[in-house]
Motif scaffolding. Structure first.
Motif, PDB file in Angstrom:
ATOM      1  N   THR A   1       1.138 -94.267  49.074  1.00  0.00           N
ATOM      2  CA  THR A   1       1.552 -93.616  47.820  1.00  0.00           C
ATOM      3  C   THR A   1       2.727 -94.350  47.198  1.00  0.00           C
ATOM      4  OG1 THR A   1       0.809 -91.465  48.647  1.00  0.00           O
ATOM      5  CG2 THR A   1       2.334 -91.467  46.773  1.00  0.00           C
ATOM      6  N   ASN A   2       3.673 -94.756  48.042  1.00  0.00           N
ATOM      7  CA  ASN A   2       4.816 -95.522  47.531  1.00  0.00           C
ATOM      8  C   ASN A   2       4.371 -96.864  46.963  1.00  0.00           C
ATOM      9  OD1 ASN A   2       6.443 -93.445  48.319  1.00  0.00           O
ATOM     10  ND2 ASN A   2       7.436 -94.525  50.021  1.00  0.00           N
ATOM     11  N   ASP A   3       3.379 -97.472  47.601  1.00  0.00           N
ATOM     12  CA  ASP A   3       2.850 -98.735  47.060  1.00  0.00           C
ATOM     13  C   ASP A   3       2.233 -98.523  45.682  1.00  0.00           C
ATOM     14  OD1 ASP A   3       3.605-100.387  49.129  1.00  0.00           O
ATOM     15  OD2 ASP A   3       1.729-100.160  50.231  1.00  0.00           O
ATOM     16  N   ALA A   4       1.551 -97.412  45.518  1.00  0.00           N
ATOM     17  CA  ALA A   4       0.941 -97.121  44.215  1.00  0.00           C
ATOM     18  C   ALA A   4       2.016 -96.908  43.152  1.00  0.00           C
ATOM     19  CB  ALA A   4       0.038 -95.895  44.323  1.00  0.00           C
ATOM     20  N   ILE A   5       3.094 -96.224  43.520  1.00  0.00           N
ATOM     21  CA  ILE A   5       4.195 -96.006  42.566  1.00  0.00           C
ATOM     22  C   ILE A   5       4.837 -97.328  42.186  1.00  0.00           C
ATOM     23  CG2 ILE A   5       6.494 -94.987  42.290  1.00  0.00           C
ATOM     24  CD1 ILE A   5       5.558 -92.699  44.119  1.00  0.00           C
ATOM     25  N   TRP A   6       5.103 -98.167  43.194  1.00  0.00           N
ATOM     26  CA  TRP A   6       5.720 -99.465  42.903  1.00  0.00           C
ATOM     27  C   TRP A   6       4.780-100.345  42.080  1.00  0.00           C
ATOM     28  CZ3 TRP A   6      10.177-101.559  42.389  1.00  0.00           C
ATOM     29  CH2 TRP A   6      10.320-102.951  42.370  1.00  0.00           C
ATOM     30  N   GLY A   7       3.501-100.304  42.385  1.00  0.00           N
ATOM     31  CA  GLY A   7       2.545-101.073  41.605  1.00  0.00           C
ATOM     32  C   GLY A   7       2.548-100.670  40.142  1.00  0.00           C
ATOM     33  N   PHE A   8       2.680 -99.359  39.893  1.00  0.00           N
ATOM     34  CA  PHE A   8       2.732 -98.909  38.495  1.00  0.00           C
ATOM     35  C   PHE A   8       4.039 -99.327  37.836  1.00  0.00           C
ATOM     36  CE2 PHE A   8       3.523 -95.810  35.115  1.00  0.00           C
ATOM     37  CZ  PHE A   8       2.339 -95.934  34.397  1.00  0.00           C
ATOM     38  N   CYS A   9       5.149 -99.282  38.570  1.00  0.00           N
ATOM     39  CA  CYS A   9       6.438 -99.730  38.021  1.00  0.00           C
ATOM     40  C   CYS A   9       6.352-101.175  37.550  1.00  0.00           C
ATOM     41  CB  CYS A   9       7.539 -99.599  39.072  1.00  0.00           C
ATOM     42  SG  CYS A   9       8.018 -97.902  39.457  1.00  0.00           S
ATOM     43  N   VAL A  10       5.644-101.993  38.307  1.00  0.00           N
ATOM     44  CA  VAL A  10       5.519-103.408  37.945  1.00  0.00           C
ATOM     45  C   VAL A  10       4.508-103.597  36.815  1.00  0.00           C
ATOM     46  CG1 VAL A  10       4.865-105.702  38.776  1.00  0.00           C
ATOM     47  CG2 VAL A  10       6.207-104.175  40.248  1.00  0.00           C
ATOM     48  N   SER A  11       3.352-102.981  36.932  1.00  0.00           N
ATOM     49  CA  SER A  11       2.254-103.280  36.003  1.00  0.00           C
ATOM     50  C   SER A  11       2.307-102.491  34.707  1.00  0.00           C
ATOM     51  CB  SER A  11       0.903-103.051  36.694  1.00  0.00           C
ATOM     52  OG  SER A  11       0.796-101.733  37.177  1.00  0.00           O
ATOM     53  N   VAL A  12       3.147-101.449  34.595  1.00  0.00           N
ATOM     54  CA  VAL A  12       3.285-100.755  33.314  1.00  0.00           C
ATOM     55  C   VAL A  12       3.797-101.709  32.244  1.00  0.00           C
ATOM     56  CG1 VAL A  12       5.677 -99.967  33.651  1.00  0.00           C
ATOM     57  CG2 VAL A  12       4.090 -98.598  32.260  1.00  0.00           C
ATOM     58  N   PHE A  13       4.439-102.770  32.674  1.00  0.00           N
ATOM     59  CA  PHE A  13       4.845-103.866  31.786  1.00  0.00           C
ATOM     60  C   PHE A  13       3.658-104.346  30.949  1.00  0.00           C
ATOM     61  CE2 PHE A  13       5.001-108.491  31.306  1.00  0.00           C
ATOM     62  CZ  PHE A  13       6.239-108.694  30.708  1.00  0.00           C
ATOM     63  N   CYS A  14       2.476-104.398  31.549  1.00  0.00           N
ATOM     64  CA  CYS A  14       1.289-104.900  30.855  1.00  0.00           C
ATOM     65  C   CYS A  14       0.836-103.949  29.748  1.00  0.00           C
ATOM     66  CB  CYS A  14       0.146-105.130  31.844  1.00  0.00           C
ATOM     67  SG  CYS A  14       0.543-106.287  33.157  1.00  0.00           S
ATOM     68  N   LEU A  15       0.984-102.637  29.981  1.00  0.00           N
ATOM     69  CA  LEU A  15       0.623-101.681  28.935  1.00  0.00           C
ATOM     70  C   LEU A  15       1.563-101.818  27.740  1.00  0.00           C
ATOM     71  CD1 LEU A  15      -0.232 -98.452  30.989  1.00  0.00           C
ATOM     72  CD2 LEU A  15      -1.777-100.219  30.108  1.00  0.00           C
ATOM     73  N   GLY A  16       2.847-102.025  28.013  1.00  0.00           N
ATOM     74  CA  GLY A  16       3.783-102.271  26.918  1.00  0.00           C
ATOM     75  C   GLY A  16       3.443-103.548  26.176  1.00  0.00           C
ATOM     76  N   ALA A  17       3.071-104.584  26.928  1.00  0.00           N
ATOM     77  CA  ALA A  17       2.711-105.858  26.297  1.00  0.00           C
ATOM     78  C   ALA A  17       1.456-105.717  25.456  1.00  0.00           C
ATOM     79  CB  ALA A  17       2.515-106.931  27.370  1.00  0.00           C
ATOM     80  N   LEU A  18       0.513-104.892  25.913  1.00  0.00           N
ATOM     81  CA  LEU A  18      -0.697-104.634  25.130  1.00  0.00           C
ATOM     82  C   LEU A  18      -0.337-104.031  23.777  1.00  0.00           C
ATOM     83  CD1 LEU A  18      -3.804-104.344  24.876  1.00  0.00           C
ATOM     84  CD2 LEU A  18      -3.570-102.128  26.020  1.00  0.00           C
ATOM     85  N   LEU A  19       0.574-103.071  23.786  1.00  0.00           N
ATOM     86  CA  LEU A  19       1.024-102.467  22.526  1.00  0.00           C
ATOM     87  C   LEU A  19       1.757-103.495  21.672  1.00  0.00           C
ATOM     88  CD1 LEU A  19       1.458 -99.928  20.765  1.00  0.00           C
ATOM     89  CD2 LEU A  19       3.547 -99.486  22.097  1.00  0.00           C
TER      90      LEU A  19
END
Length: 618
Positions: free
Chosen positions: A151-169
């Motif tokens: 679960t912690n890995d999933a949270i950290w993965g989202f912390c890193v990859s949410v950058f891509c959603l911002g970049a998409l916008l």
């Protein structure tokens, strides 16, 4: 070619009644780059830049390898294109064109590349110090007893990859905003977003956290004894997360992503519009090199010997404010794009800026020819005295009259479905090759597979150094080996290096494991850099016409960021499930891509758009 008398140059100025409209009493076009067809022929024979030069068709984008995209004027037949294209290209390479790097161009380029540096830094600053950051947010990868915490890995993965959603916008908004505000003003506003994102990330330690630790709880106030307020400890409750801190980091990463997405679109556009045609490939290389050097800087600063410590990691994230502040201080160096002025109907300011960038007087024939080409490229086709288009109007403008096609109309066009599939598919393969997982999560998944800390740090630095070296080498190769060969060779080499890395991760602790892991990761990154890295971004500029290019490039970039986000989200859970075999699914994607692109990808180097389309129809 003799220069015009100063009185003639002044008369050219007087032909403008206002900055936004031309003098209606003058029946001749205001932009008179040549006075006759004989003058144009003389300029061509001298190797000067003209509207008939193949350089005049280079897109207004700074991309590595863009200058080996050659086309010809509409007056030549298809048979003529096929017979003398190679000879024309070789001849163009030896031409003496207008002055290249001038002081104004160098200063504007340096100021713009600070945005590229910020993009690269944000793309690489979440890896080497990930361990201490995760402890500070109470999301460690393993519990005190050594058991994994998916679960912690999933949270950290989202912390890193949410950058891509911002970049998409950011990449979808930036084009319209840059057209509305101007390239310079967009970059300065975007620069403020870089600062906001960096500060939010760096200050994410401030919210209070009450997760129980064996040594107490996290504090949001700096203790008077000088110890760190975000110091990690043994988590007594592995389900407890410092929620406010994590949310602050996520918001900061998303804001940084928006600014980075905007920079990836507008900086190459700006550099392409301020540079002479023969330098657009060079400045595209400068953009790529600046980005990968920044990634190297971020990963090195994240090492424990520098800022990757319990006390200093917030400063690692906030240091992005330094280049942002530099760009704001150097905003006078950022001249507005002359092409943007032309698009806005302001030809006089465009001419003023172009004179500064080229360091030439107003009556310079090459400068006037370049301005003429800008007007044509923006859809303002020069008209003759009788009101009809001149005979040498570029072929690329003829179908659309300067109007860009929409994505919907392109999807409905059977002739464009294969080019779109090739462009979008290559973006998907690029991200699902696993490359960004190596850059963003190498310290996590290598430690989970029992690699020692020293080896992990060596791999992090080595792969980034290799990335810098191969980025510089790739431009040389693209202009000589061709796009198709490099993409296919890149995929094949990445498949081989994925196999080597899998062997190293499957047999940890052996005497040869560390060396093989270093070799595999460096080979993986180097193979990516020579083909699968730069060419997907260049391809839309080569396989689409002028009226199709904006929609195709935007759609491809959006698919790239979505694929990047998805790959980042699934990697750490996949690593927990498969262990040393975690790169096998990405290797399978590479194998599929190699088979498909061997069949469908055309060679584009040194070919006209008509030739490329003919090859894809076969």
């Amino acid at each position: 070619t003799a220069r015009a008398h100063p009185a003639v140059a002044m008369a050219m100025r007087k032909n403008y009644s206002t900055p936004t409209q031309l003098d209606s009493h003058d029946p001749e076009p205001v932009l008179r780059p040549v006075r006759s067809e004989q003058d144009l022929a003389d300029m061509t024979s001298m190797g000067m830049f003209t509207r008939r030069s193949s350089f005049a068709d280079v897109p207004y984008l700074a991309l590595p390898g863009i200058n080996s995209r050659v086309s010809v004027t509409a007056s030549q037949s298809a048979q003529s294109v096929r017979s003398d294209l190679d000879a024309r290209f070789l001849q163009q390479a030896d031409m003496t064109l207008m002055p290249s790097f001038t002081p104004s161009l160098l200063k504007a380029t340096f100021a713009a590349l600070l945005s590229a540096f910020q993009f690269g830094y944000n793309n690489g600053n979440m890896n080497t110090q990930a361990g201490v950051m995760r402890e500070s947010y109470s999301i460690p990868s393993v519990a005190a007893d050594g058991s994994p915490l998916p679960t912690n890995d999933a949270i950290w993965g989202f912390c890193v990859s949410v950058f891509c959603l911002g970049a998409l916008l950011g990449c979808n908004m930036s084009g319209q905003l840059a057209d509305r505000w101007g390239r310079k003003h967009f970059l300065l506003v975007n620069n403020l977003l870089f600062m906001v994102g960096g500060l939010l990330e760096g200050l994410s330690f401030l919210p209070a956290c009450t997760c129980p630790l064996s040594g107490g709880t996290f504090s949001s106030i700096w203790p008077r004894d000088g110890t760190s307020p975000w110091a990690p400890g043994s988590v007594a409750d592995p389900t407890c997360v410092c929620t406010l801190r994590v949310l602050t980091l996520i918001v900061g990463r998303a804001v940084s992503g928006v600014s980075c997405g905007g920079a990836t679109v507008v900086v190459p556009m700006y550099l392409g519009e301020i540079s002479p045609p023969q330098l657009r490939g060079t400045l595209g290389t400068a953009f790529q090199l600046t980005m990968v050097v920044a990634m190297l800087v971020a990963q090195v600063l994240g090492l424990p010997a520098f800022l990757g410590t319990v006390d200093l990691w917030p400063f690692l994230l906030a240091v992005i404010c330094v280049p942002a502040a530099m760009q704001l201080m150097l905003q006078s160096w950022l001249l507005e794009s002359p092409r943007w002025y032309v698009m806005a109907g302001m030809e006089v300011p465009a001419e003023d800026v172009l004179m500064q960038l080229r360091d030439t007087p107003i009556d310079d024939p090459q400068l006037q020819e370049e301005l003429f080409c800008m007007v044509e490229a923006c859809g303002a086709v020069a008209q003759g005295a009788n009101g009809t288009p001149k005979e040498d109007t570029r072929e690329a403008l003829a179908p659309s009259g300067g109007r860009s096609r929409t994505l919907g109309s392109m999807l409905r066009d059977p002739a464009l479905r294969l080019p779109l599939s090739i462009s979008v598919g290559l973006m998907f393969v690029q991200q699902w090759s696993g490359i960004n997982n190596a850059f963003n999560f190498s310290s996590t998944f290598l430690s989970q597979n029992n690699m020692d800390t020293d080896t992990i740090m060596v791999i992090a630095v080595a792969m980034n150094v290799g990335n810098v070296v191969v980025t510089a080498l790739s431009v040389y190769l693209m202009d000589r080996a061709g796009r198709r060969v490099l993409v296919l060779g890149s995929m094949a080499a990445m498949i081989a290096s994925t196999g080597l890395l899998t062997v190293a991760l499957t047999f940890p602790g052996r005497s040869w494991t560390a060396g093989l892991a270093v070799l595999a990761v460096v080979l993986f990154v180097a193979s990516f850099g020579i083909g699968l890295g730069p060419i997907p971004w260049l391809l839309p500029a080569e396989i689409f016409g002028m009226d199709e290019r904006a929609a195709a490039s935007g759609f491809s970039a959006s698919c790239n960021w979505l694929a990047n986000f998805a790959a980042g989200q699934v990697f750490l859970p996949l690593s927990n499930a498969l262990g040393g075999l975690s790169f096998i699914p990405f290797g399978a994607v590479l194998c599929l891509g190699l088979a498909l692109y061997y069949v469908y990808m055309p060679e584009t180097r040194g070919k006209s758009l008509e030739q490329i389309r003919d090859e894809m129809r076969r």
